[in-house]
Scaffold this active site. Structure first.
Site, mmCIF file in Angstrom:
data_model
loop_
_atom_site.group_PDB
_atom_site.id
_atom_site.type_symbol
_atom_site.label_atom_id
_atom_site.label_comp_id
_atom_site.label_asym_id
_atom_site.label_seq_id
_atom_site.Cartn_x
_atom_site.Cartn_y
_atom_site.Cartn_z
ATOM 1 N N GLN A 1 36.564 43.943 13.040
ATOM 2 C CA GLN A 1 35.913 42.809 12.386
ATOM 3 C C GLN A 1 36.838 42.119 11.369
ATOM 4 O O GLN A 1 36.392 41.572 10.373
ATOM 5 C CB GLN A 1 34.616 43.258 11.713
ATOM 6 C CG GLN A 1 33.500 43.600 12.678
ATOM 7 C CD GLN A 1 33.054 42.404 13.508
ATOM 8 O OE1 GLN A 1 33.171 41.274 13.086
ATOM 9 N NE2 GLN A 1 32.545 42.674 14.707
ATOM 10 N N SER A 2 38.128 42.124 11.646
ATOM 11 C CA SER A 2 39.100 41.528 10.732
ATOM 12 C C SER A 2 38.916 40.018 10.582
ATOM 13 O O SER A 2 38.995 39.265 11.555
ATOM 14 C CB SER A 2 40.518 41.815 11.233
ATOM 15 O OG SER A 2 41.468 41.043 10.541
ATOM 16 N N ASN A 3 38.697 39.569 9.343
ATOM 17 C CA ASN A 3 38.658 38.135 9.053
ATOM 18 C C ASN A 3 40.023 37.506 9.294
ATOM 19 O O ASN A 3 40.136 36.381 9.779
ATOM 20 C CB ASN A 3 38.250 37.892 7.600
ATOM 21 C CG ASN A 3 36.864 38.396 7.290
ATOM 22 O OD1 ASN A 3 35.926 38.144 8.028
ATOM 23 N ND2 ASN A 3 36.729 39.126 6.189
#
Length: 327
Positions: free
Chosen positions: A71-73
C-alpha cells in the site's frame, strides 16, 4: 537552491487552524494539507518526485524503478507520475497477506500500468536496492530500457529538495496569515520529508523545531538515516549548513506494533478526528503521527505557541482497513 524540477503537484497547499484538535489539545494547532497536492499523485511524495523526475527526463531515462509496501503511497505516486510523463514504471513491492486483494494504492498501481515485482519482508529489509539493480540490468539486456532507480520514499538528495521548497512555501504562508509556527510536526517513514524541512530551517535560520513521528523503526535509525540524506542534499544547495545530529528530533514511541499495522486505539483515533474535525487521516503515517502529536501536547511534552502538522496524504491506504473499524 537548485529549483530545477518538473511541475506535477498542485501548489501551494493550504494551511488552516484545526479548531477541534486545538480545543482537544488545549493548543493552537494548524494543518498543512499536503494531501491536496493532487488526486492520483496526492501526498507528500509528489513534492520529492518533481525534482527526481527532472533528473529522469534530463538523463534520457525511459523507465523508473522504485520500491515500497503493498500500500505504498510513494509507489502509487511514482507510477502515476511516470505514466503522465510517458515513462514506464516498475515497482518492487513487499509481499503480505493482501497480495491477492487489489485495493487502495495497490489497485491504482495496476491501473497505472506499473510492472510489479514482489519480494519477501526479509529481502525487502536486506537487499531491496540490490534487487532493483538486478531488475534494471535485466530490463537493459532484455528490452534495451534505461532505468532510473528511485530509493524507498524518494528519500535521497534530489527528493529532499521537495520539502526544502515546501518550507519556503510555509514561510510565505506565515507572512500572509500573520502566524509564526514554532513547531512543525511530520510523519517519518523514510526520512526525506523531514530532511528537506530540517535543511531549509537551518538554511534560513528559522529556529523552528522540526519534530518527526516515526511510523516504523527507532529514533536512532532515523537520526542516522536523515543525517545521511542531509549530507547527500548539500550538493544541491549553494550554501554551507552546519549539520548536527542533535538537532534531529524523532519520537518513536507511537509507531505502534509495526509498519502499516494498526491497533484499535489508532483506528479509533482516526475516527475521532474524522468525526470531530472533518479531517481524514491514514493508518500508516498521519494517523500514528497525529495520535502521537496530540498525546505529546496533552502530556505537556510539547509547549509552543503555534504547531503546524503536515498532512502527508495516504487516504487510499485507509480503504483496505475497512473491516478493522468498529462501526
Amino acid at each position: 537552491m537548485n529549483n530545477n524540477k518538473v511541475s506535477l503537484a498542485s501548489l501551494p497547499t493550504p494551511i488552516y487552524r484545526a479548531d477541534f484538535l486545538s480545543d482537544y489539545t488545549n493548543s493552537s494547532l494548524y494543518i498543512k494539507r499536503d494531501d491536496y497536492t493532487g488526486t492520483e499523485i496526492s501526498g507528500n511524495k509528489i513534492r520529492k518526485l518533481e525534482y527526481v523526475f527532472r533528473e529522469v527526463l534530463d538523463g534520457g531515462y525511459d523507465t523508473v524503478i522504485t520500491t515500497g509496501g503493498i500500500q505504498s503511497n510513494h509507489c502509487r505516486a511514482t507510477a502515476a507520475a511516470a505514466v503522465s510523463l510517458g515513462l514506464k514504471s516498475v515497482l518492487l513491492l513487499k509481499k503480505n497477506d493482501d497480495i491477492s486483494k487489489f485495493n487502495g494504492n495497490y489497485l491504482l498501481d495496476k491501473l497505472f500500468g506499473a510492472e510489479i515485482y514482489y519480494c519477501t519482508e526479509k529481502e525487502y529489509s536486506e537487499s531491496r536496492n540490490e534487487i532493483m539493480r538486478e531488475i534494471a540490468a535485466s530490463l537493459k539486456s532484455e528490452k534495451g530500457l534505461k532505468s532510473y532507480i528511485i530509493p524507498e520514499g524518494a528519500s535521497f538528495g534530489p527528493g529532499s529538495l521537495g520539502y526544502f521548497e515546501a518550507m519556503e512555501e510555509i514561510i510565505n504562508q506565515e507572512k500572509e496569515m500573520g502566524v509564526e509556527f514554532d513547531v512543525i510536526a511530520v510523519p517519518t517513514g523514510s526520512g526525506g520529508t523531514y530532511s528537506g524541512l530540517y535543511l531549509a530551517n537551518k538554511y534560513y535560520n528559522l529556529k523552528k523545531k522540526i519534530l518527526g513521528f516515526a511510523v516504523c523503526d527507532s529514533s536512532h535509525h532515523f537520526v542516522d538515516h536523515i543525517d545521511k540524506i542531509n549530507h547527500e542534499t548539500l550538493g544541491f544547495i549553494e550554501k554551507s549548513i552546519d549539520l548536527r545530529k542533535d538537532d534531529i528530533h524523532i519520537i518513536d514511541k507511537y509507531k505502534g506494533v509495526g509498519y502499516a499495522i494498526s491497533t484499535k486505539e489508532e483506528l479509533e483515533f482516526i475516527r475521532f478526528v474524522s468525526s470531530g474535525q472533518g479531517l481524514v487521516l491514514d493508518p500508516v503515517y498521519t494517523g500514528k503521527a497525529m495520535f502521537g502529536l496530540c498525546n505529546e501536547i496533552k502530556a505537556g511534552n510539547i509547549i509552543a505557541g503555534n504547531v503546524l502538522f503536515i498532512h502527508t496524504g495516504g487516504i487510499f491506504g485507509l480503504f483496505p482497513k475497512f473491516d478493522q473499524f468498529d462501526f
